[in-house]
Design a protein around this motif. Structure first.
Motif, PDB file in Angstrom:
ATOM      1  N   PHE A   1     -31.252  34.126  38.836  1.00  0.00           N
ATOM      2  CA  PHE A   1     -31.988  35.192  39.527  1.00  0.00           C
ATOM      3  C   PHE A   1     -31.810  35.108  41.039  1.00  0.00           C
ATOM      4  N   LEU A   2     -31.658  33.893  41.539  1.00  0.00           N
ATOM      5  CA  LEU A   2     -31.404  33.747  42.972  1.00  0.00           C
ATOM      6  C   LEU A   2     -30.018  34.292  43.331  1.00  0.00           C
ATOM      7  N   LEU A   3     -29.036  34.014  42.490  1.00  0.00           N
ATOM      8  CA  LEU A   3     -27.681  34.502  42.740  1.00  0.00           C
ATOM      9  C   LEU A   3     -27.593  36.020  42.641  1.00  0.00           C
ATOM     10  N   THR A   4     -28.479  36.608  41.865  1.00  0.00           N
ATOM     11  CA  THR A   4     -28.465  38.058  41.683  1.00  0.00           C
ATOM     12  C   THR A   4     -29.511  38.769  42.540  1.00  0.00           C
ATOM     13  N   GLU A   5     -29.953  38.064  43.605  1.00  0.00           N
ATOM     14  CA  GLU A   5     -30.862  38.662  44.600  1.00  0.00           C
ATOM     15  C   GLU A   5     -32.202  39.086  43.997  1.00  0.00           C
ATOM     16  N   LYS A   6     -32.777  38.226  43.139  1.00  0.00           N
ATOM     17  CA  LYS A   6     -34.094  38.481  42.570  1.00  0.00           C
ATOM     18  C   LYS A   6     -34.984  37.263  42.816  1.00  0.00           C
ATOM     19  N   PRO A   7     -35.367  37.047  44.078  1.00  0.00           N
ATOM     20  CA  PRO A   7     -36.082  35.812  44.429  1.00  0.00           C
ATOM     21  C   PRO A   7     -37.435  35.662  43.745  1.00  0.00           C
ATOM     22  N   LEU A   8     -38.143  36.753  43.492  1.00  0.00           N
ATOM     23  CA  LEU A   8     -39.441  36.642  42.834  1.00  0.00           C
ATOM     24  C   LEU A   8     -39.280  36.079  41.425  1.00  0.00           C
ATOM     25  N   PHE A   9     -38.326  36.633  40.671  1.00  0.00           N
ATOM     26  CA  PHE A   9     -38.071  36.132  39.319  1.00  0.00           C
ATOM     27  C   PHE A   9     -37.559  34.688  39.378  1.00  0.00           C
ATOM     28  N   SER A  10     -36.821  34.383  40.435  1.00  0.00           N
ATOM     29  CA  SER A  10     -36.321  33.021  40.602  1.00  0.00           C
ATOM     30  C   SER A  10     -37.476  32.035  40.714  1.00  0.00           C
ATOM     31  N   MET A  11     -38.469  32.362  41.517  1.00  0.00           N
ATOM     32  CA  MET A  11     -39.597  31.458  41.685  1.00  0.00           C
ATOM     33  C   MET A  11     -40.509  31.445  40.463  1.00  0.00           C
ATOM     34  N   LEU A  12     -40.596  32.567  39.750  1.00  0.00           N
ATOM     35  CA  LEU A  12     -41.365  32.586  38.497  1.00  0.00           C
ATOM     36  C   LEU A  12     -40.774  31.613  37.484  1.00  0.00           C
ATOM     37  N   THR A  13     -39.462  31.655  37.342  1.00  0.00           N
ATOM     38  CA  THR A  13     -38.816  30.755  36.371  1.00  0.00           C
ATOM     39  C   THR A  13     -38.853  29.311  36.841  1.00  0.00           C
ATOM     40  N   PHE A  14     -38.794  29.098  38.165  1.00  0.00           N
ATOM     41  CA  PHE A  14     -38.965  27.728  38.651  1.00  0.00           C
ATOM     42  C   PHE A  14     -40.379  27.231  38.347  1.00  0.00           C
ATOM     43  N   GLY A  15     -41.374  28.096  38.533  1.00  0.00           N
ATOM     44  CA  GLY A  15     -42.741  27.727  38.174  1.00  0.00           C
ATOM     45  C   GLY A  15     -42.865  27.380  36.699  1.00  0.00           C
ATOM     46  N   ALA A  16     -42.143  28.130  35.849  1.00  0.00           N
ATOM     47  CA  ALA A  16     -42.148  27.831  34.414  1.00  0.00           C
ATOM     48  C   ALA A  16     -41.522  26.472  34.143  1.00  0.00           C
ATOM     49  N   ALA A  17     -40.422  26.178  34.846  1.00  0.00           N
ATOM     50  CA  ALA A  17     -39.765  24.884  34.679  1.00  0.00           C
ATOM     51  C   ALA A  17     -40.695  23.748  35.084  1.00  0.00           C
ATOM     52  N   PHE A  18     -41.368  23.909  36.222  1.00  0.00           N
ATOM     53  CA  PHE A  18     -42.282  22.873  36.694  1.00  0.00           C
ATOM     54  C   PHE A  18     -43.480  22.722  35.762  1.00  0.00           C
ATOM     55  N   SER A  19     -43.885  23.787  35.107  1.00  0.00           N
ATOM     56  CA  SER A  19     -45.009  23.721  34.177  1.00  0.00           C
ATOM     57  C   SER A  19     -44.672  22.914  32.933  1.00  0.00           C
ATOM     58  N   VAL A  20     -43.380  22.769  32.653  1.00  0.00           N
ATOM     59  CA  VAL A  20     -42.961  22.003  31.480  1.00  0.00           C
ATOM     60  C   VAL A  20     -42.736  20.534  31.827  1.00  0.00           C
ATOM     61  N   LYS A  21     -41.995  20.286  32.909  1.00  0.00           N
ATOM     62  CA  LYS A  21     -41.685  18.915  33.316  1.00  0.00           C
ATOM     63  C   LYS A  21     -41.691  18.821  34.838  1.00  0.00           C
ATOM     64  N   ALA A  22     -42.234  17.728  35.341  1.00  0.00           N
ATOM     65  CA  ALA A  22     -42.280  17.529  36.792  1.00  0.00           C
ATOM     66  C   ALA A  22     -40.892  17.359  37.387  1.00  0.00           C
ATOM     67  N   GLN A  23     -39.900  16.983  36.552  1.00  0.00           N
ATOM     68  CA  GLN A  23     -38.549  16.762  37.052  1.00  0.00           C
ATOM     69  C   GLN A  23     -37.902  18.039  37.591  1.00  0.00           C
ATOM     70  N   ALA A  24     -38.542  19.173  37.381  1.00  0.00           N
ATOM     71  CA  ALA A  24     -38.040  20.413  37.979  1.00  0.00           C
ATOM     72  C   ALA A  24     -38.015  20.328  39.498  1.00  0.00           C
ATOM     73  N   VAL A  25     -38.818  19.430  40.082  1.00  0.00           N
ATOM     74  CA  VAL A  25     -38.859  19.312  41.549  1.00  0.00           C
ATOM     75  C   VAL A  25     -37.532  18.808  42.116  1.00  0.00           C
TER      76      VAL A  25
END
Length: 608
Positions: free
Chosen positions: A182-206
């Motif tokens: 989503f970041l590569l396709t110029e959709k930063p909001l969706f990019s951060m939403l999916t990063f938030g989802a990743a962090f919600s599953v495992k802390a290693q997303a950081v």
């Protein structure tokens, strides 16, 4: 009258040229078709192999599965989903327990072990989809994007992690891939939403957070979107809170996870494998501070660079971020380089000259996880550390070249001086390891002034001395020395002597760790010098280190000749290792160190 022969000749020549051009076109088309067919066949074989390997791996269980995942599954199944989710029955973040709860709904027709492993396998497919989408951005034509997805599905660490081990790394990594897409396709909001989802599953997303921080600083992502991440996390834990789980318990699950193991490394292929467990309290804060400083330094340097933020560059720094953090942080686990393993595949497709990077990462991570999964030699983690150091250095060099910048002179000069200090430390370690060999004992006991053993024959002296030296270099407990008996049944060593040897062994282990660490740092410095084009400075630093080693050896050799060397006490220890033994050992160590230092200072290191 027209010259028909000339006309015929010209037409024939034109036809011949057309035929030749057509032939070349057909040949190129045929070759392209053959290449396409080869890629298609490779894709099919990789997909089939990935399916077969997963089917074969699913029935295998492991200690993590038995102690954690299966027990959580049974808790959800027996108590009921609503009741279990309202408690802290799992030390994983709530979103994983939701997936596990869904898996229990299949208990009537799917075995628990299979149901649990199908969760990460599904996310393998999701990860393959985003691999395909990201590579498709660079290669819109052809089937290279399908090849990338197929390679990902068949990658050994991906198969082992999900289908054999049953771990959840593919879950959050697939969300990280979505974040990158989503970041590569110029959709930063969706990019951060999916990063938030990743962090919600495992802390290693950081591990991707420094990269995202750079994207914020470079205005690729608006800073307000950072607030999406905690919002997603709060939404993710809301169901268990509504079911009765205390809010602070669900909120701070990652804080509790960090205290699970008091070890600097859980077989992670990074430098912390070289430290002793006893150093945990001392090294942990230093490692954390060093990680923060180096990560911030990399972020600032990347932020200030003038490189264009094209997809190629973005994928490079995303990989470096995912690689840098687990490489620098203490308390990492063996599988924490999983996101870097996956991103290295994208790196190879966007930077074809780095085609070997996924191979390095597969060897490194594969060796590390095999220590737990297959009881492999723990040395694989050390080999993995070396491979990771090489891979990370190559990536940093690629970034520096892309940004067209030089290494700061202060940094290169400081590291060169540190290398000068490490050279004598490394030489001392090598010399001590040479002394801890049976060969040195044989030579030493053959000297004329070492023939008297106070009642021990030469063979007896060598027997007990060699076993003592062997004890100093292995993991045996003091009970090994207590079991040693003379021919008359008397113990070889007294309790005081055993206590002295145990203390000396701990000191030797410390020396060995420092020596190993010095070698590792010199290896890293050599890589960094190559990456930053300051090899001449490093060479000069090693030269200075050679002279320092030569000076130290000279001083201690003179002291050993004129000052009595008395290291051990106790009847048997003095019979095995008299003062003359230690004087000779110090002199030989100084001789080796002095010659090696002179070699580095004068012969081996020549400035070009």
């Amino acid at each position: 009258m027209r010259d028909y022969s000339t006309i015929i000749y010209k037409n024939a020549s034109a036809l011949a040229f057309d035929a030749s051009a057509g032939g070349k076109y057909l040949t190129k088309a045929f070759m392209k078709s053959q290449k396409t067919n080869a890629v298609t066949i490779t894709i099919i074989l990789l997909v089939l192999a990935s399916v077969v390997f997963r089917v074969l791996a699913i029935p295998h269980s492991n200690r993590d599965m038995a102690v954690y995942n299966l027990r959580w599954y049974q808790e959800l199944s027996q108590k009921g989903i609503g009741v279990a989710l309202g408690t802290d029955f799992s030390n994983y973040a709530p979103p994983y327990t939701y997936l596990l709860a869904l898996a229990t709904l299949t208990r009537d027709f799917i075995p628990p072990l299979t149901a649990i492993k199908l969760i990460p396998i599904f996310f393998d497919l999701l990860g393959a989809y985003f691999i395909y989408k990201i590579v498709k951005l660079k290669y819109p034509q052809g089937n290279l994007s399908m090849l990338a997805a197929a390679i990902y599905l068949a990658a050994p660490t991906v198969v082992l992690n999900s289908a054999y081990w049953g771990q959840a790394d593919s879950i959050y990594t697939s969300a990280l891939l979505a974040c990158l897409y989503f970041l590569l396709t110029e959709k930063p909001l969706f990019s951060m939403l999916t990063f938030g989802a990743a962090f919600s599953v495992k802390a290693q997303a950081v591990f991707l957070l420094p990269f995202l921080g750079v994207m914020v600083l470079r205005k690729k992502i608006h800073w307000l979107y950072l607030g999406v991440v905690p919002l997603v996390y709060l939404i993710a834990i809301l169901p268990v809170v509504l079911l009765g789980r205390p809010f602070d318990d669900a909120l701070l699950v990652y804080a509790r996870q960090s205290d699970t193991f008091n070890m600097l490394s859980m077989n992670a292929p990074n430098i912390y494998n070289l430290f002793q467990r006893e150093w945990y309290a001392f090294i942990l804060p230093l490692g954390l501070a060093l990680t923060v400083l180096l990560t911030l330094g990399w972020m600032v340097s990347t932020w200030q660079a003038k490189a264009e933020l094209d997809n190629k560059y973005i994928i490079l720094i995303a990989f470096i971020s995912a690689m840098l953090i687990p490489f620098l942080l203490p308390k990492m686990h063996d599988r924490y380089f999983y996101p870097a393993d996956v991103l290295s595949l994208l790196l190879a497709f966007y930077w074809p000259s780095l085609w070997f990077m996924p191979i390095l990462l597969q060897l490194s991570s594969g060796g590390a996880i095999s220590v737990f999964l297959f009881n492999a030699d723990p040395a694989f983690t050390i080999y993995g550390f070396l491979l990771n150091a090489i891979a990370l250095t190559i990536a940093l060099r690629t970034q520096r070249i892309a940004e067209q910048r030089e290494t700061h002179p202060f940094i290169s000069s400081s590291l060169a001086w540190l290398a000068a200090i490490l050279v004598p430390v490394a030489l001392i370690g090598v010399g001590i390891n040479l002394l801890l060999t049976p060969a040195f004992l044989r030579v030493e006991y053959a000297l004329p002034h070492m023939t008297e053993a106070n009642g021990l024959s030469r063979s007896e002296r060598f027997q007990w001395a060699s076993q003592t030296v062997e004890y100093m270099g292995n993991d045996r407990k003091p009970q090994f020395l207590q079991r040693l008996r003379l021919d008359n049944g008397a113990p070889v060593f007294t309790e005081q002597e055993i206590a002295a040897l145990e203390g000396a062994k701990r000191s030797m282990q410390t020396v060995s760790s420092v020596w190993t660490l010095s070698l590792a740092l010199l290896f890293i410095f050599s890589l960094l010098a190559r990456a930053g084009d300051w090899t001449p400075k490093l060479r000069h630093g090693v030269k200075r280190g050679g002279w320092i080693a030569f000076g130290i050896a000279t001083v201690f050799a003179i002291m050993a000749v004129f000052v009595p060397v008395k290291i051990v006490e106790g009847e048997m220890l003095l019979r095995l290792f008299p003062d003359a033994f230690w004087r000779d050992a110090v002199l030989i160590l100084c001789l080796f160190m002095g010659m090696s230092g002179f070699f580095f200072a004068v012969l081996a290191v020549r400035e070009k």
